[in-house]
Design an enzyme around this catalytic site. Sequence first.
Site, short mmCIF file in Angstrom:
data_model
loop_
_atom_site.label_atom_id
_atom_site.label_comp_id
_atom_site.label_asym_id
_atom_site.label_seq_id
_atom_site.Cartn_x
_atom_site.Cartn_y
_atom_site.Cartn_z
N ASP A 1 123.35 66.60 55.17
CA ASP A 1 123.62 67.98 55.59
C ASP A 1 122.80 68.88 54.68
O ASP A 1 122.05 68.39 53.84
CB ASP A 1 125.12 68.30 55.47
CG ASP A 1 125.54 69.41 56.44
OD1 ASP A 1 124.75 70.34 56.63
OD2 ASP A 1 126.63 69.33 57.01
N TRP B 1 112.04 100.15 66.55
CA TRP B 1 112.55 99.03 65.74
C TRP B 1 112.25 99.23 64.27
O TRP B 1 112.93 98.71 63.42
CB TRP B 1 112.08 97.66 66.25
CG TRP B 1 110.76 97.16 65.72
CD1 TRP B 1 109.54 97.38 66.28
CD2 TRP B 1 110.54 96.35 64.57
NE1 TRP B 1 108.58 96.77 65.53
CE2 TRP B 1 109.16 96.12 64.48
CE3 TRP B 1 111.36 95.79 63.59
CZ2 TRP B 1 108.58 95.37 63.47
CZ3 TRP B 1 110.79 95.04 62.58
CH2 TRP B 1 109.40 94.84 62.53
N SER C 1 122.68 87.74 56.17
CA SER C 1 122.75 86.42 56.78
C SER C 1 121.49 85.62 56.48
O SER C 1 121.54 84.45 56.09
CB SER C 1 122.93 86.57 58.29
OG SER C 1 122.49 85.43 58.96
N SER C 2 120.34 86.27 56.64
CA SER C 2 119.07 85.56 56.45
C SER C 2 118.88 85.15 55.00
O SER C 2 118.39 84.06 54.72
CB SER C 2 117.90 86.43 56.87
OG SER C 2 117.94 86.62 58.25
N HIS D 1 105.83 93.40 56.80
CA HIS D 1 104.69 92.52 56.99
C HIS D 1 105.00 91.06 56.69
O HIS D 1 104.68 90.20 57.51
CB HIS D 1 103.42 92.97 56.29
CG HIS D 1 102.27 92.22 56.89
ND1 HIS D 1 101.76 92.55 58.11
CD2 HIS D 1 101.69 91.08 56.53
CE1 HIS D 1 100.88 91.65 58.46
NE2 HIS D 1 100.82 90.74 57.52
N GLU E 1 107.67 89.82 57.19
CA GLU E 1 108.47 89.47 58.37
C GLU E 1 107.59 88.89 59.49
O GLU E 1 107.98 87.97 60.18
CB GLU E 1 109.20 90.73 58.87
CG GLU E 1 109.89 90.58 60.22
CD GLU E 1 111.11 89.71 60.17
OE1 GLU E 1 111.66 89.52 59.07
OE2 GLU E 1 111.51 89.21 61.23
N TYR F 1 105.04 87.10 59.12
CA TYR F 1 104.79 85.69 58.81
C TYR F 1 106.07 84.88 58.88
O TYR F 1 106.04 83.68 59.16
CB TYR F 1 104.12 85.58 57.43
CG TYR F 1 102.77 86.26 57.46
CD1 TYR F 1 101.75 85.72 58.22
CD2 TYR F 1 102.55 87.46 56.82
CE1 TYR F 1 100.53 86.35 58.32
CE2 TYR F 1 101.34 88.10 56.91
CZ TYR F 1 100.33 87.55 57.66
OH TYR F 1 99.13 88.18 57.77
N SER G 1 102.26 72.06 64.19
CA SER G 1 101.70 71.03 63.32
C SER G 1 102.46 69.72 63.43
O SER G 1 101.98 68.69 62.95
CB SER G 1 101.74 71.51 61.86
OG SER G 1 101.02 72.71 61.74
N HIS H 1 98.61 97.99 55.80
CA HIS H 1 97.72 98.05 56.98
C HIS H 1 98.48 98.49 58.23
O HIS H 1 97.88 98.74 59.26
CB HIS H 1 96.94 96.74 57.20
CG HIS H 1 97.76 95.58 57.64
ND1 HIS H 1 97.42 94.30 57.33
CD2 HIS H 1 98.89 95.50 58.35
CE1 HIS H 1 98.31 93.48 57.85
NE2 HIS H 1 99.22 94.19 58.47
N HIS H 2 99.81 98.58 58.12
CA HIS H 2 100.57 99.19 59.21
C HIS H 2 100.57 100.71 59.08
O HIS H 2 101.15 101.40 59.90
CB HIS H 2 102.01 98.69 59.19
CG HIS H 2 102.13 97.21 59.40
ND1 HIS H 2 102.32 96.67 60.64
CD2 HIS H 2 102.04 96.18 58.55
CE1 HIS H 2 102.37 95.35 60.53
NE2 HIS H 2 102.19 95.02 59.27
N THR I 1 94.62 81.75 57.84
CA THR I 1 95.08 81.61 59.22
C THR I 1 94.04 80.86 60.04
O THR I 1 94.38 79.96 60.82
CB THR I 1 95.34 83.01 59.83
OG1 THR I 1 96.05 83.79 58.87
CG2 THR I 1 96.15 82.91 61.08
N LYS J 1 94.00 77.12 59.48
CA LYS J 1 95.00 76.36 60.22
C LYS J 1 94.47 75.99 61.60
O LYS J 1 94.65 74.86 62.06
CB LYS J 1 96.28 77.16 60.36
CG LYS J 1 96.99 77.32 59.03
CD LYS J 1 98.46 77.56 59.22
CE LYS J 1 99.15 77.38 57.90
NZ LYS J 1 100.46 76.82 57.99
N ARG K 1 101.70 103.83 72.70
CA ARG K 1 102.89 103.01 72.93
C ARG K 1 104.12 103.91 72.91
O ARG K 1 104.07 105.07 72.53
CB ARG K 1 102.99 101.92 71.87
CG ARG K 1 103.38 102.43 70.50
CD ARG K 1 103.19 101.40 69.42
NE ARG K 1 104.27 100.45 69.36
CZ ARG K 1 104.54 99.69 68.27
NH1 ARG K 1 103.79 99.81 67.19
NH2 ARG K 1 105.53 98.84 68.27
#
Lengths: 120, 668, 435, 275
Positions: free
Chosen positions: B122, B165, B195-196, B279, B281, B283, B294, B328-329, B354, B357, B476
């Site tokens: 477990d 959001w 929770s997370s 950010h 988040e 990932y 993978s 960058h946001h 990235t 991969k 948007r």
Amino acid sequence: MSAPATTADAGHHEPSKFHFYIQIAMILSVITGVEVVLVYLPIAKWFVVTALCTLSAVKFMFVIFFFMHLRWDKVFCTILFFIGLVLAGGTMWALLHIFGADASKPLSAAMLETAHLAIA
Amino acid sequence: MAEAIAKHAYTGGAHAPVKKATFELFARPTAKTGLVGWLTTVDHKKIGMLYGGFAIFFFLVGGLEALLIRTQLIVPNNHFLEAQTYNELFTMHGTTMIFLAVMPLNAAFFNLLIPLQVGARDVAFPRLNSFSLWVWVVGAILLNVGWLSHFVPAWKFGGAPSVGWFGYAPLTSKAFTPQLSTDLWVFGLQVLGLSSIVASLNFIVTIINMRAPGLTMMRLPVFTWMALVTSFLLILALPAIAIALVEVMFDRNFGTNFFEVSGGGQPILWQHLFWVFGHPEVYILILPPMGYVSEILPTFSRKPLFGYPIIVFSGVAIGFIGFGVWSHHMFTTGLGNVATAAFALATMAIAVPTGVKIFNWIGTLWGGQIMTRVPMMFALGFIWMFMLGGFSGIMHSAAPADAQQQDSYFVIAHFHYVLIGGATFALLAAIHYWFPKFFGRMVPEFWGKLSFWLIFIGFNCTFFPMHFLGLNGMPRRTWTYDSNMGWNEGNLVASCGAYLLGLGIFTYFAVLIWSFFKGKVAGNDPWDGRTMEWSIPSPPPEHNFAAIPTVHARDAWWYEKHHQEEIAQERAEHIQAEESHGGIHMPDQSWYPIIAAFGLLIGTYNMAQLHHPVEMFNKVIFATHLPLAITGLCILVTACYLWSLEGPGGYHLHIAPDGKVTESRGDH
Amino acid sequence: MTRTRPAYRKFFRFAPAFLAGLGLVLLTSCNKVHQVFSLSGPQSTMVTDGPVAARQWDLFMITVYVTTFIFIVVGAVLAYAQIKFRAKSEADEKSEPPHQGHGNPLIEIGLIAASVALLVIIAIPTVRDIWYTHDVPDEEKGNALDVTATGYQWWFQFKYDTEMVKLPAGGETPLVTGNELVVPAGRPIRVQVRTVDVIHSFWVPKLAGKVDMMPNRANFLWFKADRPGYYYGQCAEYCGESHAIMRFRVIALAQPDYDKWLANQKQPARSVTAKSLAAAASVPRVQFASMKLESGAALSGSPEFDANPLAAWHKQQDVEKDEDPALVAKGRQLFSDKTCVSCHSIRGHEGIGVTGPDLTRVGSRSTVAAGVLENTPQLLGEWLRRPNHYKPGNKMWFGGFKVQDTQGEWQPNPKLSELSDAEINALVSYLHSLK
Amino acid sequence: MNSHAATIDHHHDATTATGIPNKKLLWWAFLASDCMFFGALISTHLVYRLNPPPGNAVPTQIFNIELTSFSTFILLMSSLLMALAVNAIQRGNVRSTRTMLLGTMFFGCLFLGGQVFEFTHFVYVKKMTLSNSIFGSTFFTLTGTHGTHVAIGVLLLGMMYVRTFKPAQGGGLLLNFVHLLAVCVTFGVAFIWFVPGMIEVVYGASFSELLREHAIPFAAGIVGLIALIALGRTRGAVEFGEKNAIDVEAIGLYWHFVDIVWIIIFTAVYLLEYL
């Protein structure tokens, strides 16, 4: 690696660190005292800031390595904690710099006032 | 050696208290099935399935919200929805898909797979695991309860949250959104964060500490590695938004000035704190899918993953650099040239790991025997779509060009390519791939492939035109647009694509439900898998492994399949050794995690409406919600206290040579 | 691992081809192919009209070239691998597994180096353009016009920092307009962007990329219109209920035209003289009773307007032909009585408010309601009649403030929501006399 | 039990893959997370301190550095006692552990009481509230969040203290709960009312007046204290022992972390203002 202690005598305890801890606490108190005195001394500002930061860091390290046992634990615990510490420090550093940049200066109250007056 | 392994299996180790009864408020639940069994479960597989079930529910809800949005935009100047409803829909679409669909779906797979892949019985803290599940449910309720006020006038929440959001201050201040829904949004996100964090701490300990003998970090399956990195990102990123949410909550309820302009507050600080979380988040959402892919690519290429160490290190690198690119946001918020340039370059830098991969996935295919089963098709779709999403990401890193794309449909196209073409395709691949393992039945290939093509075509029809809408200047989050802007055709195609995508998703899940009841029975290892979960029966027994495996190579099960005699002998010895130590130790179920979560629900729900009077039967009972909030807090604390007193408990399983499992309780 | 080969396999083998075919049909069956694919809409970032937007587009194209190159190379390898190494038959799938290779460090390092090199191609112009787009180039600084743009929920106010107008009460103040920014073509415009409430964003795609209007901060952007033109702009940061229709326009004029416009703007509000009082008996010009507007109809931009918005704007500058002074006077009175004055300012007349757009020359603007409706008498009347329908949540709906009813619920101020057709008629006449 | 306990190595756990006990790993990971938490809070405070809006409060006119230095010293001493509590339980000495835990809680309460005094002083005397200046907002939120951490720490220590009385043969839930209640009442009254009151007395208020005006909390505190002493008697064999060292150590980690956060806050928020 999991070999049970062959010296299984009833007295096999962790060696007491009582006096050691007391000494550490005394050092910490002394450093705190020095810090408080330091801000009132007529010394160059840059020196006081550096000294304060260094002394705080020393206190910090004393607590985490001795009171929190990092000194005696697996090194992975240290790495784990420092991941958080370094990221937090880096983020703080970046934020302070971004907000310190000229482009980021907030509008002063005076500028705000003219902005509103102009409408009338 | 055998002794060490036997000890290993015993999660409590030498420190677990000896079981003594009679110290409980509630009788310790033992039901394995039925409502009580599910509510009090500490079994990582059941918790994973609950996560998955809730997540798929919210995935469909979020999808429905998206379809309503696309319906509103199908023609210019449409009046299908009101402006405010539309704003609620896109806010909740984003919030739902991120926090209530993709994250918990990943959490579901973390729960289901990590213990199996590391060879454990477990997770490290089973009751804590159950707590994070129910706390997540509390967060989901808080976020969505606002919808009720559209149907029940007595619930005066002012609709669902409508601040976007990422809830940019000062739009979230009381002056601009006085509705309760914003308070519920703040508390809902806070609770989901809790929770997370709790769940991630658990996974970190599980992965690092509960590995089977021989399973070194560099033999860990890539999925588990990515889960580890993701868990680290979660515990390090979420505190930033927790603080930001605390500040907004204080601004709204206690008159602080963090983002209050008249008091000298700087709303841009919210953006910084939000994206310091936001950010990583991104990932958090995409690293686990990279893990699924993978796992799936090597299985269906019948070849080990190409460049395993580089894939792992690039995952770790993405995690780390991910903390240094948040601004960058915010290229259009006037950061100053130096900061803009620094964040632009850091953003380009993160494209390298990235890209690595993707190269390695192609390397995995190269020289293999590719079997295009449904999971493989989704995985290949992932590579193609994620590549496109990555390219538009690179385009955004060029800050001056981003000034035109920021907040336009180009950005919408970009992140949907990453989050649907990337994350969702990989999740659909993963669901299809591990379905036989956890439900013991196969999903029919034909219907799986049909749903793949519907989803693939629908997805591209929906989002590819959005690149051009963005370049043509469509911003948007706009509830309507004029017919003279040149956006009509693009929106029409996108909306039609959305319906097709919806049909594809519907087909996909309908087929899953059919398969659950009628699918062909799957064996232990239907795909010729490579990692340890395929070595045990489908669905896995409660104790996962009859004997804790010893890992000899990176693709542990693949190795075992090719060294069968050696392994069989080793297994027999382990079973015997463990039985001689009292059998397989299993943790007890507990009521307290769900009771604590219930206390949290009462506490936060009432904290959110702190300053409103409590009314019942048209009478004001309390002037504020404070008494109820404190009641909730007391339930939470009491439950935690009793939880700590009851101890992990536990019982033992004994496996007879014929495979029959018996249970025993009491001292050992 | 034994499987029979199902017949549907063939169907899926052709799915990619089918997909391509479908795409082709979609492309060619569209009768407006050119219009759709030229992406030359009024807010196109692609068909630019100024050096800032042009730079940004060029930089974007560099990223497109680089990523397309990568896509072609990587995509080709991926496609090749997918086809070449596909298990062709069942026997393939059950045969000995292929070589269990674990990777090749040299290839990996090479690919990493190549990616870094490609990114440098993007990085260099990126850094250069960050500085270029940030401020007016030094050699043009002296020629630049300073403007302050301020975002409100949900409209824009433009202030000409260096163009002073005399106040009737004495003193002077910078010239202020609303929702339409008129600038000289060929001169750099330096815009300071501000907000009084939430975050907005100033975006005229054909002239320059967006810059956010951050509360408590002063951000800058600059642009230059290469030629006279009528440019569409829009708020690009979500700012609440009517964010979608928070629009504005930039009108670039040749320098002489601009000077003429400026001179007119600096005058106090135009008053209609009573010289044609005799004509006051004539029938009201606009018959609102007969006006029919479908709620779903496209409101902004009649075909004539869309065909040449700049010409339409010029036409809008002319004084209305058959003004009715009595009606205008009545409208002016109503403007006070209906509390419009508390939010709107009309320099030289009664208005003093600062929460709504300055209306000193509202009649000469080509749009009302922040770019939502073309400024025709009908549409202006419609806007006055149902502001909340055209701009949900805006303050004009409830007369600037709400009043509490007996139940304690907040309701719109009835003063404004009860305009009769005749009153609207008079108000429109008055507002359209303000040229 | 004792012979088994004798083999416990407190720095190596053979049942885990790394040798680090699960609980210790969990807490270190949590502390890494908490670093970010306080990092964000301290950043907020410093950002607004370095770019203050006009008319902001002046910290040096508000702070009382003597009291804060004393609080800092108190918190350091509580850290010492916490370290000693862990030291005691690692040597199997439950009695000494209890004393040290109580001592840690006591010092924690002194610190919290100092903070309660400080906050009320700032609000009522210096007129700086949560909402009337940005400095008030960031200062109260930062130090208040830290104070909340300390309070949670005291509660956790209280639970741990009560747990050391859990009888070896099981049962005793009600008694245990009453004991926890006594802890909560005593320490709650101490830090909310008694300690700040005593500081007022030190600064010149009248002790008798304090008693007269707040007789009920005083009585409650006395009753709680008596209950605490009465329940603190040894009652036969307890379950708690050296094997629980990891539990005490885990809470210790949290407690020390709260201390190091204060070390940073003391320097960054208080001392540097005096330059």
